[in-house]
Design a protein around this motif. Structure first.
Motif, mmCIF file in Angstrom:
data_model
loop_
_atom_site.group_PDB
_atom_site.id
_atom_site.type_symbol
_atom_site.label_atom_id
_atom_site.label_comp_id
_atom_site.label_asym_id
_atom_site.label_seq_id
_atom_site.Cartn_x
_atom_site.Cartn_y
_atom_site.Cartn_z
ATOM 1 N N SER A 1 19.500 21.334 -24.377
ATOM 2 C CA SER A 1 19.621 21.040 -22.945
ATOM 3 C C SER A 1 18.404 20.298 -22.415
ATOM 4 C CB SER A 1 19.836 22.324 -22.146
ATOM 5 O OG SER A 1 18.680 23.145 -22.243
ATOM 6 N N CYS A 2 17.335 20.263 -23.166
ATOM 7 C CA CYS A 2 16.123 19.561 -22.735
ATOM 8 C C CYS A 2 16.263 18.084 -23.051
ATOM 9 C CB CYS A 2 14.890 20.116 -23.445
ATOM 10 S SG CYS A 2 14.515 21.808 -22.985
ATOM 11 N N THR A 3 15.877 17.260 -22.081
ATOM 12 C CA THR A 3 15.989 15.821 -22.292
ATOM 13 C C THR A 3 14.702 15.251 -22.854
ATOM 14 O OG1 THR A 3 15.306 15.415 -20.022
ATOM 15 C CG2 THR A 3 17.684 15.541 -20.471
ATOM 16 N N LEU A 4 13.624 16.033 -22.867
ATOM 17 C CA LEU A 4 12.360 15.528 -23.361
ATOM 18 C C LEU A 4 12.346 15.550 -24.880
ATOM 19 C CD1 LEU A 4 9.888 17.311 -20.941
ATOM 20 C CD2 LEU A 4 10.758 14.991 -20.794
ATOM 21 N N SER A 5 11.793 14.511 -25.445
ATOM 22 C CA SER A 5 11.679 14.473 -26.895
ATOM 23 C C SER A 5 10.398 15.192 -27.309
ATOM 24 C CB SER A 5 11.670 13.023 -27.370
ATOM 25 O OG SER A 5 10.458 12.413 -26.960
ATOM 26 N N ARG A 6 10.162 15.220 -28.586
ATOM 27 C CA ARG A 6 8.945 15.868 -29.085
ATOM 28 C C ARG A 6 7.760 14.907 -29.032
ATOM 29 N NH1 ARG A 6 10.118 20.723 -32.230
ATOM 30 N NH2 ARG A 6 12.369 20.960 -32.274
ATOM 31 N N ASN A 7 7.989 13.706 -28.561
ATOM 32 C CA ASN A 7 6.944 12.697 -28.492
ATOM 33 C C ASN A 7 6.473 12.560 -27.046
ATOM 34 O OD1 ASN A 7 5.321 10.465 -28.565
ATOM 35 N ND2 ASN A 7 6.749 9.189 -29.721
ATOM 36 N N PRO A 8 5.310 13.110 -26.701
ATOM 37 C CA PRO A 8 4.831 13.039 -25.307
ATOM 38 C C PRO A 8 4.606 11.609 -24.819
ATOM 39 C CG PRO A 8 3.489 14.565 -26.607
ATOM 40 C CD PRO A 8 4.426 13.887 -27.551
ATOM 41 N N ALA A 9 4.189 10.713 -25.694
ATOM 42 C CA ALA A 9 3.965 9.326 -25.285
ATOM 43 C C ALA A 9 5.271 8.673 -24.869
ATOM 44 C CB ALA A 9 3.313 8.533 -26.422
ATOM 45 N N ALA A 10 6.346 8.944 -25.606
ATOM 46 C CA ALA A 10 7.652 8.393 -25.247
ATOM 47 C C ALA A 10 8.137 8.977 -23.922
ATOM 48 C CB ALA A 10 8.662 8.668 -26.352
ATOM 49 N N ASP A 11 7.888 10.263 -23.725
ATOM 50 C CA ASP A 11 8.267 10.906 -22.462
ATOM 51 C C ASP A 11 7.531 10.271 -21.285
ATOM 52 O OD1 ASP A 11 9.874 12.631 -23.891
ATOM 53 O OD2 ASP A 11 8.415 14.274 -23.878
ATOM 54 N N GLU A 12 6.241 10.013 -21.484
ATOM 55 C CA GLU A 12 5.446 9.403 -20.421
ATOM 56 C C GLU A 12 5.948 7.998 -20.113
ATOM 57 O OE1 GLU A 12 2.522 9.185 -17.520
ATOM 58 O OE2 GLU A 12 3.207 10.911 -18.647
ATOM 59 N N MET B 1 0.829 -1.206 0.000
ATOM 60 C CA MET B 1 0.000 0.000 0.000
ATOM 61 C C MET B 1 0.860 1.252 0.000
ATOM 62 S SD MET B 1 -3.163 -1.258 2.500
ATOM 63 C CE MET B 1 -3.071 0.223 3.424
ATOM 64 N N VAL B 2 1.912 1.253 0.791
ATOM 65 C CA VAL B 2 2.812 2.400 0.842
ATOM 66 C C VAL B 2 3.477 2.613 -0.507
ATOM 67 C CG1 VAL B 2 4.959 3.263 1.854
ATOM 68 C CG2 VAL B 2 3.213 2.285 3.327
ATOM 69 N N LEU B 3 3.940 1.532 -1.112
ATOM 70 C CA LEU B 3 4.585 1.641 -2.417
ATOM 71 C C LEU B 3 3.613 2.109 -3.494
ATOM 72 C CD1 LEU B 3 6.872 -1.501 -2.338
ATOM 73 C CD2 LEU B 3 7.586 0.881 -2.236
ATOM 74 N N GLU B 4 2.393 1.626 -3.460
ATOM 75 C CA GLU B 4 1.399 2.081 -4.433
ATOM 76 C C GLU B 4 1.101 3.567 -4.245
ATOM 77 O OE1 GLU B 4 -0.059 0.687 -7.144
ATOM 78 O OE2 GLU B 4 1.397 -0.906 -6.795
ATOM 79 N N ASP B 5 1.031 4.009 -2.988
ATOM 80 C CA ASP B 5 0.814 5.428 -2.720
ATOM 81 C C ASP B 5 1.970 6.264 -3.268
ATOM 82 O OD1 ASP B 5 -0.543 7.696 -1.487
ATOM 83 O OD2 ASP B 5 1.136 7.686 -0.061
ATOM 84 N N ILE B 6 3.184 5.807 -3.049
ATOM 85 C CA ILE B 6 4.354 6.513 -3.575
ATOM 86 C C ILE B 6 4.305 6.540 -5.100
ATOM 87 C CG2 ILE B 6 6.869 6.413 -3.820
ATOM 88 C CD1 ILE B 6 6.928 5.271 -0.942
ATOM 89 N N LYS B 7 3.938 5.420 -5.692
ATOM 90 C CA LYS B 7 3.860 5.340 -7.151
ATOM 91 C C LYS B 7 2.851 6.351 -7.688
ATOM 92 C CE LYS B 7 2.892 2.080 -10.901
ATOM 93 N NZ LYS B 7 2.554 0.671 -11.204
ATOM 94 N N HIS B 8 1.663 6.416 -7.068
ATOM 95 C CA HIS B 8 0.644 7.354 -7.527
ATOM 96 C C HIS B 8 1.093 8.803 -7.350
ATOM 97 C CE1 HIS B 8 -2.332 4.386 -8.563
ATOM 98 N NE2 HIS B 8 -2.224 3.814 -7.372
ATOM 99 N N ARG B 9 1.756 9.084 -6.252
ATOM 100 C CA ARG B 9 2.259 10.447 -6.045
ATOM 101 C C ARG B 9 3.310 10.822 -7.076
ATOM 102 N NH1 ARG B 9 2.712 11.679 0.399
ATOM 103 N NH2 ARG B 9 0.649 10.929 0.946
ATOM 104 N N LEU B 10 4.213 9.881 -7.352
ATOM 105 C CA LEU B 10 5.239 10.148 -8.362
ATOM 106 C C LEU B 10 4.619 10.333 -9.740
ATOM 107 C CD1 LEU B 10 8.030 7.665 -7.242
ATOM 108 C CD2 LEU B 10 8.163 10.151 -7.212
ATOM 109 N N LEU B 11 3.657 9.487 -10.071
ATOM 110 C CA LEU B 11 2.999 9.624 -11.371
ATOM 111 C C LEU B 11 2.290 10.970 -11.496
ATOM 112 C CD1 LEU B 11 1.529 6.043 -11.918
ATOM 113 C CD2 LEU B 11 3.285 7.175 -13.291
ATOM 114 N N SER B 12 1.582 11.362 -10.449
ATOM 115 C CA SER B 12 0.887 12.652 -10.527
ATOM 116 C C SER B 12 1.877 13.812 -10.541
ATOM 117 C CB SER B 12 -0.104 12.796 -9.367
ATOM 118 O OG SER B 12 0.582 12.850 -8.134
#
Length: 142
Positions: free
Chosen positions: A39-50, A14-25
């Motif tokens: 300098s940005c590490t994000l690509s132009r593809n939001p799905a890949a970033d997610e 339960m604690v780990l799931e809570d941490i996971k949900h907080r990190l995801l949000s």
């Protein structure tokens, strides 16, 4: 698997799931605009970033789970060692007490008292380690 370890597993999950949900949000919020090209590490593809974010979060959760399991294992080893030490201390105390009183008792009486004392103290020590006083009020099994 004992009831305590099942309870600990469910609480850990339960604690780990809570941490996971907080990190995801936390990672779902829009990222700050990139002012420096390259300098940005994000690509132009939001799905890949997610997917990358999720993989990092899952890796962190796996690491936390491993650490918690290791800590539980160490905790059990320490509890076992403490029980053994407590038994040895009680045995030595009993022997010391009996040696003080041995002048007025026969050897068979002394041996009987030693066995009786060590058995009772071992049971008390084991009960105390399994159900500490702080949990006795809340745990109906103790």
């Amino acid at each position: 698997m004992s009831k305590d370890s099942q309870y600990e597993d469910s609480v850990s999950s339960m604690v780990l799931e809570d941490i996971k949900h907080r990190l995801l949000s936390a990672f779902r919020t829009p990222s700050a605009p990139c002012h420096h090209p390259g300098s940005c590490t994000l690509s132009r593809n939001p799905a890949a970033d997610e997917e990358l974010r999720r993989a990092k979060i899952d890796g962190a959760i796996t690491w936390l789970r491993t650490e918690l399991l290791e800590m539980r294992s160490q905790d059990r080893e320490l509890a076992k060692t403490l029980l053994e030490l407590n038994s040895e201390i009680q045995k030595l105390r009993s022997e010391q007490e009996l040696s003080k009183n041995s002048g007025s008792r026969s050897p068979s009486e002394i041996q009987g008292l030693e066995l009786q004392a060590s058995g009772q103290q071992g049971k008390e020590a084991e009960q105390e380690m399994l159900c500490p006083k702080s949990r006795k009020k809340t745990d109906s099994m103790c």
